[in-house]
Scaffold this motif. Structure first.
Motif, PDB file in Angstrom:
ATOM      1  N   SER A 361      19.394  21.029  89.197  1.00 45.35           N
ATOM      2  CA  SER A 361      18.038  21.472  88.865  1.00 45.35           C
ATOM      3  C   SER A 361      17.564  22.477  89.911  1.00 45.35           C
ATOM      4  O   SER A 361      17.842  22.329  91.104  1.00 45.35           O
ATOM      5  CB  SER A 361      17.077  20.280  88.827  1.00 45.35           C
ATOM      6  OG  SER A 361      17.465  19.364  87.830  1.00 45.35           O
ATOM      7  N   TYR A 362      16.801  23.479  89.436  1.00 44.99           N
ATOM      8  CA  TYR A 362      16.332  24.539  90.318  1.00 44.99           C
ATOM      9  C   TYR A 362      14.875  24.868  90.013  1.00 44.99           C
ATOM     10  O   TYR A 362      14.348  24.551  88.936  1.00 44.99           O
ATOM     11  CB  TYR A 362      17.162  25.813  90.136  1.00 44.99           C
ATOM     12  CG  TYR A 362      18.594  25.707  90.581  1.00 44.99           C
ATOM     13  CD1 TYR A 362      18.957  25.998  91.891  1.00 44.99           C
ATOM     14  CD2 TYR A 362      19.598  25.321  89.693  1.00 44.99           C
ATOM     15  CE1 TYR A 362      20.283  25.914  92.315  1.00 44.99           C
ATOM     16  CE2 TYR A 362      20.920  25.230  90.098  1.00 44.99           C
ATOM     17  CZ  TYR A 362      21.254  25.525  91.410  1.00 44.99           C
ATOM     18  OH  TYR A 362      22.561  25.432  91.818  1.00 44.99           O
ATOM     19  N   GLN A 378      16.914  24.586  95.033  1.00 40.56           N
ATOM     20  CA  GLN A 378      17.507  23.483  94.279  1.00 40.56           C
ATOM     21  C   GLN A 378      16.650  22.248  94.492  1.00 40.56           C
ATOM     22  O   GLN A 378      16.163  21.993  95.598  1.00 40.56           O
ATOM     23  CB  GLN A 378      18.936  23.219  94.724  1.00 40.56           C
ATOM     24  CG  GLN A 378      19.643  22.189  93.842  1.00 40.56           C
ATOM     25  CD  GLN A 378      21.139  22.117  94.087  1.00 40.56           C
ATOM     26  OE1 GLN A 378      21.698  22.958  94.776  1.00 40.56           O
ATOM     27  NE2 GLN A 378      21.788  21.103  93.511  1.00 40.56           N
ATOM     28  N   THR A 379      16.431  21.478  93.434  1.00 37.57           N
ATOM     29  CA  THR A 379      15.524  20.337  93.498  1.00 37.57           C
ATOM     30  C   THR A 379      16.255  19.040  93.165  1.00 37.57           C
ATOM     31  O   THR A 379      17.247  19.053  92.426  1.00 37.57           O
ATOM     32  CB  THR A 379      14.345  20.512  92.523  1.00 37.57           C
ATOM     33  OG1 THR A 379      14.855  20.595  91.178  1.00 37.57           O
ATOM     34  CG2 THR A 379      13.561  21.780  92.839  1.00 37.57           C
ATOM     35  N   PRO A 380      15.762  17.911  93.683  1.00 38.60           N
ATOM     36  CA  PRO A 380      16.391  16.607  93.392  1.00 38.60           C
ATOM     37  C   PRO A 380      15.866  16.003  92.097  1.00 38.60           C
ATOM     38  O   PRO A 380      14.891  15.273  92.089  1.00 38.60           O
ATOM     39  CB  PRO A 380      15.985  15.758  94.601  1.00 38.60           C
ATOM     40  CG  PRO A 380      14.663  16.324  95.015  1.00 38.60           C
ATOM     41  CD  PRO A 380      14.709  17.793  94.708  1.00 38.60           C
ATOM     42  N   TRP A 396       4.632  18.887  94.298  1.00 34.61           N
ATOM     43  CA  TRP A 396       5.367  18.540  93.094  1.00 34.61           C
ATOM     44  C   TRP A 396       5.892  17.106  93.187  1.00 34.61           C
ATOM     45  O   TRP A 396       6.198  16.611  94.261  1.00 34.61           O
ATOM     46  CB  TRP A 396       6.577  19.453  92.888  1.00 34.61           C
ATOM     47  CG  TRP A 396       6.353  20.906  93.168  1.00 34.61           C
ATOM     48  CD1 TRP A 396       5.175  21.608  93.145  1.00 34.61           C
ATOM     49  CD2 TRP A 396       7.374  21.855  93.536  1.00 34.61           C
ATOM     50  NE1 TRP A 396       5.388  22.919  93.453  1.00 34.61           N
ATOM     51  CE2 TRP A 396       6.718  23.108  93.705  1.00 34.61           C
ATOM     52  CE3 TRP A 396       8.753  21.774  93.719  1.00 34.61           C
ATOM     53  CZ2 TRP A 396       7.417  24.260  94.059  1.00 34.61           C
ATOM     54  CZ3 TRP A 396       9.445  22.923  94.064  1.00 34.61           C
ATOM     55  CH2 TRP A 396       8.789  24.146  94.227  1.00 34.61           C
ATOM     56  N   LEU A 397       6.020  16.475  92.020  1.00 36.23           N
ATOM     57  CA  LEU A 397       6.719  15.188  91.885  1.00 36.23           C
ATOM     58  C   LEU A 397       7.848  15.362  90.881  1.00 36.23           C
ATOM     59  O   LEU A 397       7.609  15.819  89.766  1.00 36.23           O
ATOM     60  CB  LEU A 397       5.789  14.090  91.372  1.00 36.23           C
ATOM     61  CG  LEU A 397       4.775  13.445  92.296  1.00 36.23           C
ATOM     62  CD1 LEU A 397       4.126  12.267  91.605  1.00 36.23           C
ATOM     63  CD2 LEU A 397       5.411  12.998  93.595  1.00 36.23           C
ATOM     64  N   LEU A 398       9.042  14.987  91.253  1.00 35.82           N
ATOM     65  CA  LEU A 398      10.183  14.994  90.356  1.00 35.82           C
ATOM     66  C   LEU A 398      10.749  13.583  90.272  1.00 35.82           C
ATOM     67  O   LEU A 398      10.646  12.806  91.221  1.00 35.82           O
ATOM     68  CB  LEU A 398      11.266  15.958  90.851  1.00 35.82           C
ATOM     69  CG  LEU A 398      11.116  17.430  90.440  1.00 35.82           C
ATOM     70  CD1 LEU A 398       9.930  18.061  91.146  1.00 35.82           C
ATOM     71  CD2 LEU A 398      12.382  18.213  90.756  1.00 35.82           C
ATOM     72  N   SER A 399      11.313  13.247  89.146  1.00 36.32           N
ATOM     73  CA  SER A 399      11.832  11.896  88.960  1.00 36.32           C
ATOM     74  C   SER A 399      13.307  11.929  88.613  1.00 36.32           C
ATOM     75  O   SER A 399      13.813  12.890  88.012  1.00 36.32           O
ATOM     76  CB  SER A 399      11.056  11.167  87.860  1.00 36.32           C
ATOM     77  OG  SER A 399      11.214  11.825  86.620  1.00 36.32           O
ATOM     78  N   ARG A 400      13.976  10.875  89.008  1.00 38.37           N
ATOM     79  CA  ARG A 400      15.366  10.646  88.617  1.00 38.37           C
ATOM     80  C   ARG A 400      15.546   9.143  88.523  1.00 38.37           C
ATOM     81  O   ARG A 400      15.576   8.446  89.541  1.00 38.37           O
ATOM     82  CB  ARG A 400      16.338  11.243  89.618  1.00 38.37           C
ATOM     83  CG  ARG A 400      17.804  10.953  89.277  1.00 38.37           C
ATOM     84  CD  ARG A 400      18.746  11.493  90.318  1.00 38.37           C
ATOM     85  NE  ARG A 400      18.827  12.933  90.288  1.00 38.37           N
ATOM     86  CZ  ARG A 400      19.547  13.652  91.156  1.00 38.37           C
ATOM     87  NH1 ARG A 400      20.211  13.038  92.112  1.00 38.37           N
ATOM     88  NH2 ARG A 400      19.571  14.964  91.067  1.00 38.37           N
ATOM     89  N   GLY A 411       9.019  22.625  97.828  1.00 33.18           N
ATOM     90  CA  GLY A 411      10.439  22.350  97.720  1.00 33.18           C
ATOM     91  C   GLY A 411      11.253  22.524  98.971  1.00 33.18           C
ATOM     92  O   GLY A 411      12.478  22.319  98.943  1.00 33.18           O
ATOM     93  N   LYS A 412      10.621  22.865 100.076  1.00 31.39           N
ATOM     94  CA  LYS A 412      11.390  23.029 101.320  1.00 31.39           C
ATOM     95  C   LYS A 412      11.842  21.676 101.866  1.00 31.39           C
ATOM     96  O   LYS A 412      12.965  21.535 102.350  1.00 31.39           O
ATOM     97  CB  LYS A 412      10.567  23.792 102.361  1.00 31.39           C
ATOM     98  CG  LYS A 412      10.274  25.245 101.982  1.00 31.39           C
ATOM     99  CD  LYS A 412       9.478  25.946 103.066  1.00 31.39           C
ATOM    100  CE  LYS A 412       9.262  27.422 102.735  1.00 31.39           C
ATOM    101  NZ  LYS A 412       8.517  27.616 101.483  1.00 31.39           N
ATOM    102  N   THR A 413      10.978  20.677 101.817  1.00 34.14           N
ATOM    103  CA  THR A 413      11.346  19.335 102.265  1.00 34.14           C
ATOM    104  C   THR A 413      10.906  18.329 101.200  1.00 34.14           C
ATOM    105  O   THR A 413       9.922  18.556 100.477  1.00 34.14           O
ATOM    106  CB  THR A 413      10.674  18.980 103.608  1.00 34.14           C
ATOM    107  OG1 THR A 413       9.247  19.043 103.464  1.00 34.14           O
ATOM    108  CG2 THR A 413      11.121  19.945 104.693  1.00 34.14           C
ATOM    109  N   TRP A 414      11.647  17.214 101.139  1.00 29.54           N
ATOM    110  CA  TRP A 414      11.400  16.203 100.119  1.00 29.54           C
ATOM    111  C   TRP A 414      11.426  14.812 100.740  1.00 29.54           C
ATOM    112  O   TRP A 414      12.137  14.560 101.713  1.00 29.54           O
ATOM    113  CB  TRP A 414      12.484  16.253  99.029  1.00 29.54           C
ATOM    114  CG  TRP A 414      12.486  17.509  98.223  1.00 29.54           C
ATOM    115  CD1 TRP A 414      13.125  18.684  98.532  1.00 29.54           C
ATOM    116  CD2 TRP A 414      11.827  17.727  96.978  1.00 29.54           C
ATOM    117  NE1 TRP A 414      12.899  19.611  97.545  1.00 29.54           N
ATOM    118  CE2 TRP A 414      12.113  19.066  96.576  1.00 29.54           C
ATOM    119  CE3 TRP A 414      11.036  16.931  96.148  1.00 29.54           C
ATOM    120  CZ2 TRP A 414      11.628  19.601  95.399  1.00 29.54           C
ATOM    121  CZ3 TRP A 414      10.558  17.469  94.971  1.00 29.54           C
ATOM    122  CH2 TRP A 414      10.847  18.799  94.606  1.00 29.54           C
TER     123      TRP A 414
END
Length: 467
Positions: A361-362, A378-380, A396-400, A411-414
Motif C-alpha cells: 500500500s502507498y 509506503q503505508t502499513p 491518518w488511521l489505517l487498519s490491517r 506517514g513518516k512515522t507510525w
C-alpha cells in the motif's frame, strides 16, 4: 485516526464500573484476622486456607473479566493470557450489507437475514447503538439498490424489485434487466417513506455513479452496453432529467470510478490489471491498460486531462488499484495498492498457485489541489487490507486485521496497536468518518464498533434483534 499508543481499555465503558479499592486479593488477605503465633501445624492450615481463598478470588476475578470480554464490554491489551487479545463485539444472526453513519449517535444499517435472498431490513439508532428501530423491510426476491442520507432527516432508499415486463435480450430495451429500481424518500429521519416517481432508464438501471447533493449527480451512461465511447451525463433535479456532457476520455476504462469534490472538479480513477486470463492453449489474453490512472475535470465534466503519478517501480509490471483522491483544502491524499506477481497459467486450477502473491500500500500527496502529486510513502495496510480514515492531511488511521496503525506526520512515522480480538478485522471507509472524533466501523459480517474520541478507544455496539 487519532492519538497514538493508548490504553486498549475503553474509558466510557468502564465509567459505570467501580474498581475494587483496594484490590480484591489484598482485601481478602486483610479480611483474615491477625492472630497470635500458633504452632507450625496450625500456621500451615492457615496458609492453605489463605491460598484457597486467594485462588477463589482470582477465579472470580478472571471469570468476571472473561464474561465482560465475551459480551464485548471491554477491550484488553494484546498478549494477555487465556487467549484474550482485544475487543470482541457480540455476533448477530444476520449480515450487515450496507450502513450509513451521521453522528456519534445516529446510524442506519441494512441487515440481510441468514436465509436465501432475504428479507432485508433497514434499522436506525439515535443513541449510539443502545436501541435500534426497524424502519423498512424488503421481502424475499427484492433487494437493496442503494442507501444515502444527506443529513439526519433527508435520505433516499432504492429498492430493486423484479421486473414485470417480458424479458428482452436487447441491451437497453425494456425488460433487458430483470430488476428495476424503486426509490423511496424520507424527510423525517426514516419515520415515513414516500415512493418517488422516477423514470426507469433501462440502459442505466443502477442510478448515478456519484451524487454531490440530493439533486445534483453524474453518471457514466451505458457501461453495460460496452459502447466504443462512454457518455458522461449530469442531472440537477435528482435524476428526473439528464443532459449529456460528452464522452469520457478514450484512455479511461469501463471500470473507472467517478467522484467530484465540488460541482466543477471531478476525478476518474482507473485500475491497472495485468493479464489474469488465458485461452484454451494457455496463451495469455492480454488486457488493455488505461492510458492514465487518474483524470481530472475542472469544468464539471465537459473536458478531462490525465494526471501524471510518480508510481513505484514495481507498479509497471503488476496490478494497481486506486482510491478516489481526498482533499483538505489544497492538500490532497491519493491512496493506492500494488499487488502481484501476475498469476501464471495453471493447467489444473485445483492445484495451489505456483507464485506467492503480495500486496503493498502507498500514499501520494498533493499541495496544489491535485495538479501535481509526490511524497510517495509506503503505508502499513489500507484499502483491501482493511481500509483507511483521514482526519486531516497529516493524521491518518489505517487498519490491517485487528490492528490499527496511526500517523500524525503524514506517514513518516507510525504506531501500531491491536484493538480487536484476534480473528476480527476492521473495515474502514470514507463513510465511517463523521468528524474529528466520531467513527464507526464494521468488524465482521455482523458486528459493529464505535469510537467517540477519534479512534483512541473503541466500544462494541450491541446488535439489534430482528424478528
Amino acid at each position: 485516526m487519532k492519538p497514538s499508543a493508548r490504553s486498549a481499555i475503553r474509558n466510557d465503558v468502564l465509567a459505570d464500573y467501580e474498581a475494587p479499592r483496594p484490590d480484591l486479593v489484598v482485601r481478602v488477605l486483610r479480611a483474615i484476622p491477625e492472630s497470635p503465633k500458633r504452632p507450625a501445624s496450625h500456621r500451615g492450615r492457615v496458609a492453605l486456607q489463605t491460598a484457597a481463598v486467594v485462588m477463589a478470588a482470582l477465579v472470580i476475578g478472571i471469570a468476571t473479566v472473561g464474561l465482560r470480554v465475551t459480551r464485548g464490554d471491554i477491550a484488553l491489551p494484546a498478549g494477555l493470557p487465556f487467549g484474550v487479545g482485544g475487543l470482541h463485539p457480540p455476533a448477530a444472526s444476520y449480515s450487515i450489507v450496507d450502513a450509513q453513519y451521521i453522528s456519534a449517535d445516529t446510524a442506519w444499517i441494512i441487515a440481510q437475514l441468514h436465509v436465501h435472498n432475504g428479507p432485508t431490513v433497514l434499522l436506525n439508532t439515535t443513541d449510539g447503538g443502545k436501541t435500534w428501530h426497524e424502519q423498512f423491510r424488503i421481502p424475499d426476491g427484492s433487494g437493496i439498490g442503494s442507501l444515502r442520507f444527506w443529513n439526519a432527516m433527508d435520505g433516499d432508499l432504492v429498492e430493486m424489485v423484479p421486473s414485470t415486463l417480458p424479458p428482452s435480450k436487447t441491451p437497453g430495451a425494456p425488460g433487458s434487466s430483470n430488476m428495476v429500481p424503486r426509490t423511496y424518500r424520507t424527510h423525517d429521519g426514516g419515520a415515513h417513506w414516500s415512493l418517488i416517481d422516477l423514470p426507469i432508464d433501462w440502459s442505466n438501471p443502477f442510478g448515478p455513479d456519484f451524487s454531490l447533493t440530493q439533486l445534483e449527480a453524474w453518471r457514466i451512461s451505458g457501461r453495460e452496453l460496452r459502447p466504443p465511447k462512454l457518455d458522461l451525463q449530469h442531472t440537477t433535479d435528482g435524476g428526473v432529467h439528464w443532459t449529456s456532457l460528452g464522452a469520457i476520455p478514450a484512455g479511461a476504462s469501463l471500470s473507472s470510478d467517478l467522484t467530484f469534490t465540488d460541482r466543477h472538479t471531478g476525478w476518474l480513477t482507473a485500475n491497472q490489471s495485468k493479464s489474469n486470463a488465458w485461452d484454451a492453449s494457455g496463451k495469455p489474453i492480454t488486457s488493455t491498460d488505461p492510458t492514465a490512472l487518474i483524470w481530472v475535470t475542472r469544468d464539471g465534466g465537459q473536458t478531462w486531462a490525465p494526471v501524471d503519478l510518480p508510481l513505484p517501480a514495481e507498479a509497471a509490471a503488476n496490478n494497481v488499484r486506486l482510491e478516489p483522491p481526498l482533499f483538505f483544502g489544497n492538500d490532497g491524499l491519493l491512496e493506492f495498492e500494488v499487488n502481484g506477481p501476475p498469476p501464471t497459467f495453471q493447467p489444473d486450477p485445483s492445484q495451489p498457485p505456483t507464485t506467492q502473491s503480495w500486496m503493498h500500500s502507498y500514499m501520494l500527496q498533493s499541495h496544489d489541489g491535485g495538479r501535481t502529486w509526490g511524497e510517495l510513502q509506503q503505508t502499513p495496510g489500507g484499502l483491501q487490507q482493511g481500509g483507511a480514515l483521514f482526519f486531516d492531511a497529516r493524521h491518518w488511521l489505517l487498519s490491517r486485521g485487528p490492528d490499527i496503525s496511526e500517523t500524525v506526520d503524514a506517514g513518516k512515522t507510525w504506531t501500531t496497536r491491536q484493538v480487536l480480538a484476534s480473528g476480527l478485522a476492521f473495515s474502514f471507509a470514507p463513510w465511517n468518518y463523521i468528524d474529528g472524533k466520531a467513527v464507526w466501523s464494521q468488524v465482521g459480517a455482523d458486528r459493529l464498533v464505535r469510537s467517540t474520541d477519534g479512534g483512541a478507544h473503541w466500544t462494541a455496539v450491541t446488535p439489534p434483534t430482528i424478528n
